[in-house]
Write a protein that holds these residues in place. Structure first.
Motif, PDB file in Angstrom:
ATOM      1  N   VAL A  35       0.772  -1.299  -0.092  1.00  0.00           N
ATOM      2  CA  VAL A  35      -0.034   0.027   0.067  1.00  0.00           C
ATOM      3  C   VAL A  35       0.697   1.366  -0.147  1.00  0.00           C
ATOM      4  O   VAL A  35       0.343   2.329  -0.128  1.00  0.00           O
ATOM      5  CB  VAL A  35      -0.916   0.116   1.230  1.00  0.00           C
ATOM      6  N   VAL A  36       2.013   1.160   0.096  1.00  0.00           N
ATOM      7  CA  VAL A  36       2.985   2.208   0.119  1.00  0.00           C
ATOM      8  C   VAL A  36       3.845   2.444  -1.241  1.00  0.00           C
ATOM      9  O   VAL A  36       4.333   1.311  -1.583  1.00  0.00           O
ATOM     10  CB  VAL A  36       4.160   2.449   1.227  1.00  0.00           C
ATOM     11  N   HIS A  37       3.553   3.570  -1.978  1.00  0.00           N
ATOM     12  CA  HIS A  37       4.223   3.517  -3.216  1.00  0.00           C
ATOM     13  C   HIS A  37       5.695   3.288  -3.411  1.00  0.00           C
ATOM     14  O   HIS A  37       6.516   2.497  -4.225  1.00  0.00           O
ATOM     15  CB  HIS A  37       3.775   4.702  -4.047  1.00  0.00           C
ATOM     16  N   THR A  38       6.587   4.081  -2.459  1.00  0.00           N
ATOM     17  CA  THR A  38       8.067   3.958  -2.612  1.00  0.00           C
ATOM     18  C   THR A  38       8.437   2.973  -1.598  1.00  0.00           C
ATOM     19  O   THR A  38       8.029   2.441  -0.611  1.00  0.00           O
ATOM     20  CB  THR A  38       8.503   5.273  -2.361  1.00  0.00           C
ATOM     21  N   VAL A  80      -5.219 -15.756   5.356  1.00  0.00           N
ATOM     22  CA  VAL A  80      -5.701 -15.437   6.645  1.00  0.00           C
ATOM     23  C   VAL A  80      -6.871 -14.409   6.624  1.00  0.00           C
ATOM     24  O   VAL A  80      -7.327 -14.037   5.454  1.00  0.00           O
ATOM     25  CB  VAL A  80      -4.561 -14.340   7.379  1.00  0.00           C
ATOM     26  N   ASP A  81      -7.675 -14.459   7.488  1.00  0.00           N
ATOM     27  CA  ASP A  81      -8.889 -14.015   7.748  1.00  0.00           C
ATOM     28  C   ASP A  81      -8.925 -12.816   8.719  1.00  0.00           C
ATOM     29  O   ASP A  81      -8.494 -13.215   9.839  1.00  0.00           O
ATOM     30  CB  ASP A  81     -10.280 -15.116   8.283  1.00  0.00           C
ATOM     31  N   ILE A  82      -9.164 -11.699   8.188  1.00  0.00           N
ATOM     32  CA  ILE A  82      -9.032 -10.417   9.174  1.00  0.00           C
ATOM     33  C   ILE A  82     -10.602  -9.907   8.958  1.00  0.00           C
ATOM     34  O   ILE A  82     -10.904  -9.525   7.979  1.00  0.00           O
ATOM     35  CB  ILE A  82      -8.007  -9.553   8.798  1.00  0.00           C
ATOM     36  N   ILE A 117      -6.157  -3.877   4.857  1.00  0.00           N
ATOM     37  CA  ILE A 117      -4.830  -3.794   5.349  1.00  0.00           C
ATOM     38  C   ILE A 117      -4.255  -2.478   5.313  1.00  0.00           C
ATOM     39  O   ILE A 117      -3.777  -2.401   6.459  1.00  0.00           O
ATOM     40  CB  ILE A 117      -3.809  -4.650   4.458  1.00  0.00           C
ATOM     41  N   HIS A 118      -4.499  -1.514   4.500  1.00  0.00           N
ATOM     42  CA  HIS A 118      -4.179  -0.564   4.385  1.00  0.00           C
ATOM     43  C   HIS A 118      -4.771   0.573   5.882  1.00  0.00           C
ATOM     44  O   HIS A 118      -4.104   1.167   6.584  1.00  0.00           O
ATOM     45  CB  HIS A 118      -4.515   0.254   3.272  1.00  0.00           C
ATOM     46  N   GLN A 119      -5.948   0.296   6.072  1.00  0.00           N
ATOM     47  CA  GLN A 119      -6.624   0.819   7.249  1.00  0.00           C
ATOM     48  C   GLN A 119      -5.844   0.244   8.655  1.00  0.00           C
ATOM     49  O   GLN A 119      -5.614   0.949   9.374  1.00  0.00           O
ATOM     50  CB  GLN A 119      -8.112   0.615   7.286  1.00  0.00           C
ATOM     51  N   LYS A 120      -5.733  -0.948   8.649  1.00  0.00           N
ATOM     52  CA  LYS A 120      -5.377  -1.924  10.043  1.00  0.00           C
ATOM     53  C   LYS A 120      -3.734  -1.168  10.010  1.00  0.00           C
ATOM     54  O   LYS A 120      -3.410  -1.065  11.071  1.00  0.00           O
ATOM     55  CB  LYS A 120      -5.326  -3.023   9.929  1.00  0.00           C
TER      56      LYS A 120
END
Length: 129
Positions: A35-38, A80-82, A117-120
């Motif tokens: 989720v992070v470009h660099t 995985v279940d999240i 995942i980005h949010q968590k």
């Protein structure tokens, strides 16, 4: 060093022991987040991301379902279940002759999982500061 590096990684995952990352990561390790470009460069920032991931990903449903490895790299597919969302992804690891991880890349699917995942991860990283 294939077996030692992977065995150490699997031990850290099984024990949820982020403290063991310091000995496993090279000083100049490069981390590629889904989720992070660099790319994130260095042991400190990579440890921060992976320690947060230990909390977000490694619940009782986490499991590696496939492993493909060579003398200096491996691809580990996981499930995985999240929060009721099925997350499927791969960890891609590359290490040097000393067995230190020099590159760690995470890929995740589907889009709903990436958004979660980005949010968590953002929340976990902010709580570490």
């Amino acid at each position: 060093m294939t077996i030692a590096t992977l065995a150490t990684w699997h031990d850290l995952v099984a024990s949820r022991n982020a403290k063991g990352l310091d000995a496993l990561l090279a000083d100049n390790v490069v981390f590629h987040s889904p989720v992070v470009h660099t790319p994130q460069v260095g042991k400190a920032v990579t440890t921060q991301y992976l320690a947060a991931a230990f909390h977000v990903f490694f619940n009782k449903t986490f499991k590696y379902v496939r492993e493909v490895s060579g003398p200096h790299d491996a691809v580990l597919e996981f499930q995985v279940d999240i929060d009721g969302i099925a997350v499927n992804g791969v960890d891609m690891l590359k290490w040097d002759d000393e067995g230190k991880i020099v590159e760690f890349k995470v890929l995740i699917r589907p889009l709903k999982a990436i958004n979660l995942i980005h949010q968590k991860m953002a929340a976990m990283l902010q709580s570490q500061q």
